[in-house]
Enzyme design. Structure first.
Site, PDB file in Angstrom:
ATOM      1  N   TYR A  18       0.802  -1.178   0.073  1.00 31.87           N
ATOM      2  CA  TYR A  18      -0.031  -0.010   0.040  1.00 31.87           C
ATOM      3  C   TYR A  18       0.879   1.293   0.004  1.00 31.87           C
ATOM      4  O   TYR A  18       0.736   2.133  -0.691  1.00 31.87           O
ATOM      5  CB  TYR A  18      -0.963   0.023   1.278  1.00 31.87           C
ATOM      6  CG  TYR A  18      -1.950   1.272   1.183  1.00 31.87           C
ATOM      7  CD1 TYR A  18      -3.201   0.929   0.443  1.00 31.87           C
ATOM      8  CD2 TYR A  18      -1.593   2.358   1.846  1.00 31.87           C
ATOM      9  CE1 TYR A  18      -3.936   1.970   0.179  1.00 31.87           C
ATOM     10  CE2 TYR A  18      -2.719   3.239   1.997  1.00 31.87           C
ATOM     11  CZ  TYR A  18      -3.720   3.227   1.012  1.00 31.87           C
ATOM     12  OH  TYR A  18      -4.486   4.363   1.059  1.00 31.87           O
ATOM     13  N   HIS A  22       1.612   4.233  -3.120  1.00 35.61           N
ATOM     14  CA  HIS A  22       1.184   5.603  -2.875  1.00 35.61           C
ATOM     15  C   HIS A  22       2.389   6.420  -3.269  1.00 35.61           C
ATOM     16  O   HIS A  22       2.161   7.667  -3.279  1.00 35.61           O
ATOM     17  CB  HIS A  22       0.362   5.807  -1.521  1.00 35.61           C
ATOM     18  CG  HIS A  22      -1.152   5.563  -1.670  1.00 35.61           C
ATOM     19  ND1 HIS A  22      -1.394   4.359  -1.640  1.00 35.61           N
ATOM     20  CD2 HIS A  22      -1.957   6.370  -2.061  1.00 35.61           C
ATOM     21  CE1 HIS A  22      -2.586   4.055  -1.808  1.00 35.61           C
ATOM     22  NE2 HIS A  22      -3.094   5.668  -1.889  1.00 35.61           N
ATOM     23  N   TYR A  41      -5.111  17.392   0.161  1.00 34.89           N
ATOM     24  CA  TYR A  41      -5.310  15.936   0.470  1.00 34.89           C
ATOM     25  C   TYR A  41      -4.035  15.164   0.773  1.00 34.89           C
ATOM     26  O   TYR A  41      -3.197  15.042   0.174  1.00 34.89           O
ATOM     27  CB  TYR A  41      -6.049  15.348  -0.918  1.00 34.89           C
ATOM     28  CG  TYR A  41      -6.452  13.789  -0.705  1.00 34.89           C
ATOM     29  CD1 TYR A  41      -7.157  13.504   0.548  1.00 34.89           C
ATOM     30  CD2 TYR A  41      -6.381  12.901  -1.968  1.00 34.89           C
ATOM     31  CE1 TYR A  41      -7.382  11.925   0.529  1.00 34.89           C
ATOM     32  CE2 TYR A  41      -7.056  11.676  -1.783  1.00 34.89           C
ATOM     33  CZ  TYR A  41      -7.647  11.331  -0.441  1.00 34.89           C
ATOM     34  OH  TYR A  41      -8.023   9.856  -0.510  1.00 34.89           O
ATOM     35  N   TRP A  76      -8.576   2.632 -10.348  1.00 31.81           N
ATOM     36  CA  TRP A  76      -7.834   2.794  -8.898  1.00 31.81           C
ATOM     37  C   TRP A  76      -8.600   2.436  -7.938  1.00 31.81           C
ATOM     38  O   TRP A  76      -7.826   1.353  -7.238  1.00 31.81           O
ATOM     39  CB  TRP A  76      -7.652   4.411  -8.771  1.00 31.81           C
ATOM     40  CG  TRP A  76      -6.827   4.823  -7.611  1.00 31.81           C
ATOM     41  CD1 TRP A  76      -7.068   4.837  -6.195  1.00 31.81           C
ATOM     42  CD2 TRP A  76      -5.267   4.583  -7.364  1.00 31.81           C
ATOM     43  NE1 TRP A  76      -6.314   4.922  -4.960  1.00 31.81           N
ATOM     44  CE2 TRP A  76      -4.967   4.881  -5.791  1.00 31.81           C
ATOM     45  CE3 TRP A  76      -4.243   4.448  -8.044  1.00 31.81           C
ATOM     46  CZ2 TRP A  76      -3.663   4.948  -5.470  1.00 31.81           C
ATOM     47  CZ3 TRP A  76      -2.951   4.729  -7.943  1.00 31.81           C
ATOM     48  CH2 TRP A  76      -2.514   4.634  -6.544  1.00 31.81           C
TER      49      TRP A  76
END
Length: 105
Positions: A18, A22, A41, A76
């Site tokens: 993960y 990113h 964000y 995504w």
């Protein structure tokens, strides 16, 4: 500007992957988020898998809807869904905003 914070849970066995995913979020995904009103964000990940998301937007419901209508988001979300625990559906549909109880500007 609306401030939004949400929690999700990343599967323990998928934490490293993960984080890796990113490190290089697709340029088209980043552009779509900006274009649909997701600003400032950030995602924060704890070692036990707790994921905290934060963003600022003029209208969270409208930003979510606009993003859900993009093709890149569908791709995504399909790729990210297996990373999360206790979700019935896509990760972006599992983001339930927390109630803000204090803010210092």
């Amino acid at each position: 500007m609306q401030r939004v914070c949400f929690l999700l849970k990343v599967r323990q066995e998928r934490l490293a992957e993960y984080r890796e995913r990113h490190r290089d979020v697709w340029a088209e995904m980043r552009a779509a988020l900006s274009r649909t009103g997701w600003h400032n964000y950030s995602l924060f990940l704890r070692d036990d898998g707790l994921l905290v998301g934060y963003l600022e937007t003029d209208d969270f419901e409208a930003a979510q809807k606009a993003m859900a209508e993009t093709e890149v988001n569908a791709r995504w979300q399909a790729e990210m869904a297996p990373f999360f625990e206790n979700l019935d559906g896509r990760p972006d549909e599992g983001m339930v905003p927390l109630t803000e109880v204090f803010h210092l500007d």
